[in-house]
Design a protein around this motif. Structure first.
Motif, PDB file in Angstrom:
ATOM      1  N   THR A   1      40.551 -23.977  10.917  1.00 53.26           N
ATOM      2  CA  THR A   1      40.633 -22.567  11.273  1.00 53.26           C
ATOM      3  C   THR A   1      41.106 -21.767  10.069  1.00 53.26           C
ATOM      4  N   ILE A   2      40.346 -20.748   9.728  1.00 47.01           N
ATOM      5  CA  ILE A   2      40.718 -19.853   8.636  1.00 47.01           C
ATOM      6  C   ILE A   2      41.376 -18.616   9.234  1.00 47.01           C
ATOM      7  N   SER A   3      42.427 -18.153   8.563  1.00 43.97           N
ATOM      8  CA  SER A   3      43.116 -16.964   9.058  1.00 43.97           C
ATOM      9  C   SER A   3      43.754 -16.239   7.882  1.00 43.97           C
ATOM     10  N   GLN A   4      44.165 -15.008   8.134  1.00 45.06           N
ATOM     11  CA  GLN A   4      44.779 -14.188   7.089  1.00 45.06           C
ATOM     12  C   GLN A   4      46.048 -13.542   7.609  1.00 45.06           C
ATOM     13  N   ASP A   5      47.020 -13.412   6.742  1.00 46.46           N
ATOM     14  CA  ASP A   5      48.235 -12.675   7.035  1.00 46.46           C
ATOM     15  C   ASP A   5      48.166 -11.387   6.232  1.00 46.46           C
ATOM     16  N   ASN A   6      47.915 -10.314   6.905  1.00 48.86           N
ATOM     17  CA  ASN A   6      47.721  -9.035   6.220  1.00 48.86           C
ATOM     18  C   ASN A   6      48.952  -8.612   5.428  1.00 48.86           C
ATOM     19  N   THR A   7      50.115  -8.833   5.985  1.00 50.96           N
ATOM     20  CA  THR A   7      51.328  -8.349   5.327  1.00 50.96           C
ATOM     21  C   THR A   7      51.655  -9.150   4.072  1.00 50.96           C
ATOM     22  N   LYS A   8      51.223 -10.399   4.029  1.00 52.87           N
ATOM     23  CA  LYS A   8      51.564 -11.251   2.896  1.00 52.87           C
ATOM     24  C   LYS A   8      50.396 -11.434   1.944  1.00 52.87           C
ATOM     25  N   SER A   9      49.234 -10.859   2.272  1.00 54.49           N
ATOM     26  CA  SER A   9      48.041 -11.080   1.460  1.00 54.49           C
ATOM     27  C   SER A   9      47.821 -12.561   1.228  1.00 54.49           C
TER      28      SER A   9
ATOM     29  N   MET B   1      36.730 -13.781   1.787  1.00 57.32           N
ATOM     30  CA  MET B   1      37.523 -14.922   1.352  1.00 57.32           C
ATOM     31  C   MET B   1      36.920 -16.199   1.909  1.00 57.32           C
ATOM     32  N   ALA B   2      37.151 -17.281   1.192  1.00 56.04           N
ATOM     33  CA  ALA B   2      36.611 -18.556   1.660  1.00 56.04           C
ATOM     34  C   ALA B   2      37.410 -19.717   1.103  1.00 56.04           C
TER      35      ALA B   2
ATOM     36  N   LEU C   1      46.815 -25.237   4.558  1.00 47.19           N
ATOM     37  CA  LEU C   1      46.732 -24.759   3.193  1.00 47.19           C
ATOM     38  C   LEU C   1      46.982 -23.258   3.164  1.00 47.19           C
ATOM     39  N   SER C   2      47.587 -22.807   2.076  1.00 49.47           N
ATOM     40  CA  SER C   2      47.829 -21.385   1.873  1.00 49.47           C
ATOM     41  C   SER C   2      47.209 -20.940   0.557  1.00 49.47           C
ATOM     42  N   CYS C   3      46.804 -19.693   0.518  1.00 42.76           N
ATOM     43  CA  CYS C   3      46.252 -19.102  -0.700  1.00 42.76           C
ATOM     44  C   CYS C   3      46.882 -17.722  -0.844  1.00 42.76           C
ATOM     45  N   ALA C   4      47.776 -17.605  -1.801  1.00 41.30           N
ATOM     46  CA  ALA C   4      48.463 -16.343  -2.038  1.00 41.30           C
ATOM     47  C   ALA C   4      47.671 -15.518  -3.043  1.00 41.30           C
ATOM     48  N   ALA C   5      47.372 -14.289  -2.661  1.00 40.56           N
ATOM     49  CA  ALA C   5      46.613 -13.387  -3.533  1.00 40.56           C
ATOM     50  C   ALA C   5      47.547 -12.402  -4.218  1.00 40.56           C
ATOM     51  N   SER C   6      47.155 -11.989  -5.414  1.00 42.62           N
ATOM     52  CA  SER C   6      47.995 -11.093  -6.212  1.00 42.62           C
ATOM     53  C   SER C   6      47.878  -9.633  -5.786  1.00 42.62           C
ATOM     54  N   GLU C   7      46.923  -9.371  -4.896  1.00 39.64           N
ATOM     55  CA  GLU C   7      46.787  -8.019  -4.392  1.00 39.64           C
ATOM     56  C   GLU C   7      46.282  -8.072  -2.948  1.00 39.64           C
ATOM     57  N   HIS C   8      46.290  -6.928  -2.310  1.00 40.56           N
ATOM     58  CA  HIS C   8      45.865  -6.846  -0.922  1.00 40.56           C
ATOM     59  C   HIS C   8      44.395  -7.215  -0.794  1.00 40.56           C
ATOM     60  N   THR C   9      44.117  -8.184   0.076  1.00 41.92           N
ATOM     61  CA  THR C   9      42.737  -8.634   0.232  1.00 41.92           C
ATOM     62  C   THR C   9      42.175  -8.400   1.627  1.00 41.92           C
ATOM     63  N   TYR C  10      43.055  -8.213   2.584  1.00 37.25           N
ATOM     64  CA  TYR C  10      42.622  -8.072   3.976  1.00 37.25           C
ATOM     65  C   TYR C  10      41.673  -6.893   4.122  1.00 37.25           C
ATOM     66  N   SER C  11      40.484  -7.133   4.660  1.00 34.37           N
ATOM     67  CA  SER C  11      39.415  -6.168   4.910  1.00 34.37           C
ATOM     68  C   SER C  11      38.808  -5.596   3.628  1.00 34.37           C
TER      69      SER C  11
ATOM     70  N   LEU D   1      45.898 -16.138   2.618  1.00 34.87           N
ATOM     71  CA  LEU D   1      44.826 -16.772   3.375  1.00 34.87           C
ATOM     72  C   LEU D   1      45.276 -18.170   3.746  1.00 34.87           C
ATOM     73  N   TYR D   2      44.963 -18.600   4.948  1.00 36.28           N
ATOM     74  CA  TYR D   2      45.353 -19.919   5.408  1.00 36.28           C
ATOM     75  C   TYR D   2      44.134 -20.736   5.829  1.00 36.28           C
ATOM     76  N   LEU D   3      44.312 -22.041   5.774  1.00 36.78           N
ATOM     77  CA  LEU D   3      43.332 -22.955   6.349  1.00 36.78           C
ATOM     78  C   LEU D   3      44.103 -24.007   7.129  1.00 36.78           C
ATOM     79  N   GLN D   4      44.053 -23.910   8.435  1.00 33.66           N
ATOM     80  CA  GLN D   4      44.669 -24.912   9.292  1.00 33.66           C
ATOM     81  C   GLN D   4      43.661 -26.026   9.516  1.00 33.66           C
ATOM     82  N   MET D   5      44.039 -27.236   9.159  1.00 33.34           N
ATOM     83  CA  MET D   5      43.144 -28.378   9.269  1.00 33.34           C
ATOM     84  C   MET D   5      43.750 -29.389  10.235  1.00 33.34           C
ATOM     85  N   ASN D   6      43.070 -29.646  11.321  1.00 33.61           N
ATOM     86  CA  ASN D   6      43.518 -30.604  12.334  1.00 33.61           C
ATOM     87  C   ASN D   6      42.537 -31.757  12.431  1.00 33.61           C
ATOM     88  N   SER D   7      42.974 -32.817  13.053  1.00 39.54           N
ATOM     89  CA  SER D   7      42.128 -34.007  13.257  1.00 39.54           C
ATOM     90  C   SER D   7      41.453 -34.419  11.958  1.00 39.54           C
TER      91      SER D   7
END
Length: 124
Positions: free
Chosen positions: A68-76, A34-35, A20-30, A78-84
């Motif tokens: 696994t939750i992760s963030q792409d700073n350059t793209k603002s 996020m959840a 899953l991806s969550c695109a934010a309209s502004e910079h959110t990293y740090s 948020l991701y959620l990788q869901m396995n199994s």
């Protein structure tokens, strides 16, 4: 208020994966905590992954080791990788954000920015 747009949901068989991806309209990293939350029909909304402004992540036991939750700073983004994936993971998944650090990651009332949700369906 930051705008959040989720994508990446879909239908998958048990044991499969989705991101899953969550695109934010502004910079959110740090800057924002996020959840990811989910809500199945007839059930309360529950947190499944969170990351605070310091990069600390939190997962409930039900998804630990699979999500696994992760963030792409350059793209603002948020991701959620869901396995199994399991049938019980079937729900609407929401991205949430709040400026600043949150000390109770899954206290949904603390988040004041929400996306519209993306549906995840896992079949057995």
């Amino acid at each position: 208020q930051v705008q959040l747009v989720e994508s990446g949901g879909g239908s998958v068989q048990a044991g499969g994966s989705l991101r899953l991806s969550c695109a934010a309209s502004e910079h959110t990293y740090s800057t924002y905590s996020m959840a990811w939350f989910r809500q199945a029909p007839g059930k309360e909304r529950e947190g499944v992954a969170a990351v605070d402004t310091g990069g600390r992540t939190t997962y409930p036991d039900s998804v630990k080791g699979r999500f696994t939750i992760s963030q792409d700073n350059t793209k603002s983004t948020l991701y959620l990788q869901m396995n199994s994936l399991k049938p019980e993971d079937t729900a609407m998944y929401y991205c949430a954000a709040r400026r600043g650090r949150i000390f109770i990651p899954f206290a949904l009332w603390l988040y004041d920015n929400w996306g519209q949700g993306t549906q995840v369906t896992v079949s057995s």
